[in-house]
Design a protein around this motif. Structure first.
Motif, PDB file in Angstrom:
ATOM      1  N   ILE A  85       5.889  -9.942  12.610  1.00 31.67           N
ATOM      2  CA  ILE A  85       6.339  -9.258  11.548  1.00 31.67           C
ATOM      3  C   ILE A  85       5.918  -7.829  11.705  1.00 31.67           C
ATOM      4  N   ILE A  86       6.845  -7.018  11.860  1.00 31.10           N
ATOM      5  CA  ILE A  86       6.105  -5.361  11.366  1.00 31.10           C
ATOM      6  C   ILE A  86       6.660  -5.069  10.190  1.00 31.10           C
ATOM      7  N   TYR A  87       6.057  -4.704   9.141  1.00 33.93           N
ATOM      8  CA  TYR A  87       6.486  -4.002   8.224  1.00 33.93           C
ATOM      9  C   TYR A  87       6.063  -2.501   7.902  1.00 33.93           C
ATOM     10  N   ILE A  88       6.961  -1.661   7.980  1.00 33.44           N
ATOM     11  CA  ILE A  88       6.894  -0.367   7.819  1.00 33.44           C
ATOM     12  C   ILE A  88       7.164   0.141   6.225  1.00 33.44           C
ATOM     13  N   ALA A  89       6.227   0.402   5.599  1.00 28.19           N
ATOM     14  CA  ALA A  89       6.356   0.688   4.221  1.00 28.19           C
ATOM     15  C   ALA A  89       6.311   2.261   3.728  1.00 28.19           C
ATOM     16  N   PHE A  90       7.008   2.178   2.478  1.00 27.12           N
ATOM     17  CA  PHE A  90       6.914   3.430   1.781  1.00 27.12           C
ATOM     18  C   PHE A  90       5.675   3.976   1.914  1.00 27.12           C
ATOM     19  N   SER A  91       5.507   5.284   1.596  1.00 29.33           N
ATOM     20  CA  SER A  91       4.165   6.110   1.533  1.00 29.33           C
ATOM     21  C   SER A  91       3.347   5.526   0.625  1.00 29.33           C
ATOM     22  N   SER A  92       1.994   5.275   0.925  1.00 28.46           N
ATOM     23  CA  SER A  92       0.944   4.815   0.232  1.00 28.46           C
ATOM     24  C   SER A  92       0.537   5.870  -1.120  1.00 28.46           C
ATOM     25  N   GLY A  93       0.702   7.150  -0.819  1.00 26.47           N
ATOM     26  CA  GLY A  93       0.736   8.181  -1.670  1.00 26.47           C
ATOM     27  C   GLY A  93       1.537   8.170  -2.789  1.00 26.47           C
ATOM     28  N   LEU A  94       2.793   7.428  -2.775  1.00 27.25           N
ATOM     29  CA  LEU A  94       3.750   7.488  -3.755  1.00 27.25           C
ATOM     30  C   LEU A  94       3.923   6.129  -4.351  1.00 27.25           C
ATOM     31  N   SER A  95       3.388   5.144  -3.961  1.00 26.65           N
ATOM     32  CA  SER A  95       3.506   3.722  -4.478  1.00 26.65           C
ATOM     33  C   SER A  95       2.459   3.051  -4.004  1.00 26.65           C
ATOM     34  N   GLY A  96       2.237   1.869  -4.714  1.00 27.69           N
ATOM     35  CA  GLY A  96       1.349   0.773  -4.373  1.00 27.69           C
ATOM     36  C   GLY A  96       1.720  -0.118  -3.383  1.00 27.69           C
ATOM     37  N   ILE A 116       2.469  -1.189   8.352  1.00 27.05           N
ATOM     38  CA  ILE A 116       2.068   0.239   8.486  1.00 27.05           C
ATOM     39  C   ILE A 116       2.330   1.164   7.493  1.00 27.05           C
ATOM     40  N   ASP A 117       1.700   2.094   6.955  1.00 26.54           N
ATOM     41  CA  ASP A 117       1.821   2.924   5.968  1.00 26.54           C
ATOM     42  C   ASP A 117       2.678   4.067   6.593  1.00 26.54           C
ATOM     43  N   SER A 118       3.884   4.344   6.398  1.00 20.18           N
ATOM     44  CA  SER A 118       4.764   5.305   6.685  1.00 20.18           C
ATOM     45  C   SER A 118       4.379   6.724   6.318  1.00 20.18           C
ATOM     46  N   ARG A 119       3.670   6.932   5.468  1.00 22.17           N
ATOM     47  CA  ARG A 119       3.306   8.456   4.978  1.00 22.17           C
ATOM     48  C   ARG A 119       4.374   9.255   4.699  1.00 22.17           C
ATOM     49  N   SER A 120       5.580   8.389   4.521  1.00 23.74           N
ATOM     50  CA  SER A 120       6.898   9.126   4.427  1.00 23.74           C
ATOM     51  C   SER A 120       8.064   8.636   3.320  1.00 23.74           C
ATOM     52  N   ALA A 121       9.023   9.148   3.314  1.00 27.69           N
ATOM     53  CA  ALA A 121      10.016   8.700   2.178  1.00 27.69           C
ATOM     54  C   ALA A 121      11.259   9.054   2.654  1.00 27.69           C
ATOM     55  N   SER A 122      12.238   8.319   1.745  1.00 28.08           N
ATOM     56  CA  SER A 122      13.696   8.526   2.092  1.00 28.08           C
ATOM     57  C   SER A 122      14.012   8.458   3.442  1.00 28.08           C
ATOM     58  N   ARG A 155       4.452  12.888  13.466  1.00 33.21           N
ATOM     59  CA  ARG A 155       5.379  14.339  13.582  1.00 33.21           C
ATOM     60  C   ARG A 155       6.844  14.347  12.832  1.00 33.21           C
ATOM     61  N   ILE A 156       6.928  13.282  11.958  1.00 28.58           N
ATOM     62  CA  ILE A 156       8.024  13.344  11.128  1.00 28.58           C
ATOM     63  C   ILE A 156       7.841  14.741   9.843  1.00 28.58           C
ATOM     64  N   GLN A 157       8.927  15.593   9.961  1.00 25.79           N
ATOM     65  CA  GLN A 157       8.794  16.498   8.725  1.00 25.79           C
ATOM     66  C   GLN A 157       9.878  16.276   7.483  1.00 25.79           C
ATOM     67  N   HIS A 158       9.253  16.511   6.518  1.00 28.05           N
ATOM     68  CA  HIS A 158      10.152  16.188   5.291  1.00 28.05           C
ATOM     69  C   HIS A 158      10.152  17.735   4.548  1.00 28.05           C
ATOM     70  N   LEU A 189      12.837  25.127  -5.548  1.00 23.59           N
ATOM     71  CA  LEU A 189      11.584  24.948  -5.153  1.00 23.59           C
ATOM     72  C   LEU A 189      11.682  24.134  -3.756  1.00 23.59           C
ATOM     73  N   ILE A 190      11.308  24.868  -2.411  1.00 25.24           N
ATOM     74  CA  ILE A 190      11.303  24.055  -1.559  1.00 25.24           C
ATOM     75  C   ILE A 190       9.811  23.444  -1.220  1.00 25.24           C
ATOM     76  N   ALA A 191       9.998  21.796  -1.014  1.00 24.53           N
ATOM     77  CA  ALA A 191       8.696  21.228  -0.948  1.00 24.53           C
ATOM     78  C   ALA A 191       8.638  20.698   0.641  1.00 24.53           C
ATOM     79  N   HIS A 192       7.515  20.031   0.652  1.00 19.69           N
ATOM     80  CA  HIS A 192       7.424  19.162   1.932  1.00 19.69           C
ATOM     81  C   HIS A 192       6.306  18.107   1.897  1.00 19.69           C
ATOM     82  N   PHE A 193       6.258  17.305   2.787  1.00 18.13           N
ATOM     83  CA  PHE A 193       5.195  16.168   2.644  1.00 18.13           C
ATOM     84  C   PHE A 193       4.002  16.646   3.549  1.00 18.13           C
ATOM     85  N   VAL A 194       2.599  16.351   3.013  1.00 13.84           N
ATOM     86  CA  VAL A 194       1.409  16.544   3.396  1.00 13.84           C
ATOM     87  C   VAL A 194       0.607  15.128   3.127  1.00 13.84           C
ATOM     88  N   GLU A 195       0.408  14.533   4.196  1.00 16.75           N
ATOM     89  CA  GLU A 195      -0.494  13.071   4.175  1.00 16.75           C
ATOM     90  C   GLU A 195       0.278  12.210   3.223  1.00 16.75           C
TER      91      GLU A 195
END
Length: 285
Positions: A85-96, A116-122, A155-158, A189-195
């Motif tokens: 199994i490989i599970y890619i998870a929603f960012s640990s910065g936004l959820s447990g 794996i912590d995706s450190r990403s969303a959506s 490398r992914i940008q949000h 507001l323009i926002a982005h993801f950092v870590e």
């Protein structure tokens, strides 16, 4: 040696039928609205979600997926044979949720389960899931698939235009005064993801200027954009997302897009009227 089973969760905001085509299995986060709990994209779709939260005083509450849910699924797969199994998870910065999966992995079989912590969303997270699914379908080995996932994550940008200042205020990301002023002056507001966390980037006056600026940021940060699969999402405005797609096509010559509507997991934080673009920066090496 068994095959690799790829898992994600609904915070990737990819449509269920598309994930089935990719042979990606899903975990679903709960969201509670007016004392009723739903599973995002399973028992409530995005249009229903935005209709419910448009009512005055309605505050959606999201929760992480529990270790027990992960453990049950992981044990089922382990009992069926020698698949991994490989599970890619929603960012640990936004959820447990990522931590919940790690707990279950350690209980069940840390050698055959990779979390794996995706450190990403959506759809930013979704693009990494798509990359992994394609690599698995191409017959790549586990180590190569994981390397590809980690490269994408790095490398992914949000880049996104926040639709609703009130939602950010509820989440403690901006003050009540800033929210009121932003809504009053039509500031976007323009926002982005950092870590793996949402961070404000800059402000724009009006949606048209914000969209133009979003494309300028793509140009500044992106790499060979015309060759990339570009992610776009929206909350409750497909027409607005298609307009962004057209602007990106005209400016960069991009041909491949994934367009999706933001579900309850992310929509609970950003509200209706949000637009995002997702793309990759230059390779790290």
């Amino acid at each position: 040696m068994g095959k690799i089973r790829l898992y994600a969760d609904n915070a990737c905001d990819l449509d269920t039928d598309f994930l089935e085509q990719l042979q990606v299995k899903m975990f679903y986060m709960p969201v509670t609205i007016k004392d009723k709990t739903y599973r995002d994209r399973l028992s409530i779709n995005p249009p229903e979600f935005y209709r419910l939260i448009a009512e005055p005083g309605v505050v959606p509450m999201t929760a992480q997926i529990t270790p027990a849910e992960f453990q049950e699924e992981f044990e089922r797969v382990m009992a069926e044979g020698d698949d991994e199994i490989i599970y890619i998870a929603f960012s640990s910065g936004l959820s447990g949720t990522y931590q919940s999966a790690c707990v279950a992995r350690d209980v069940v079989d840390p050698r055959r389960i990779t979390v794996i912590d995706s450190r990403s969303a959506s759809v930013g997270y979704g693009l990494t899931v798509i990359k992994a699914a394609h690599d698995i379908a191409a017959g790549k080995g586990k180590d190569e698939v994981i390397a590809g996932i980690k490269d994408n994550i790095a490398r992914i940008q949000h880049i996104f235009i926040v639709g609703n200042f009130d939602m950010l205020k509820r989440g403690g990301r901006i003050s009540a005064a800033s929210a009121a002023l932003g809504n009053l002056l039509n500031i976007k507001l323009i926002a982005h993801f950092v870590e793996g966390n949402i961070h404000p980037l800059e402000k724009s006056h009006g949606l048209k200027k914000a969209k133009k600026r979003m494309l300028e940021i793509m140009e500044e940060r992106g790499c060979r954009l015309s060759e990339q699969l570009i992610g776009i999402n929206h909350s409750n405005d497909l027409e607005g997302a298609l307009e962004i797609k057209q602007l990106i096509q005209e400016k960069f010559g991009c041909q491949e897009f994934v367009i999706s509507e933001i579900g309850a997991a992310i929509g609970s934080h950003v509200g209706a009227g949000t637009y995002s673009v997702f793309f990759l920066t230059p390779p790290l090496s």
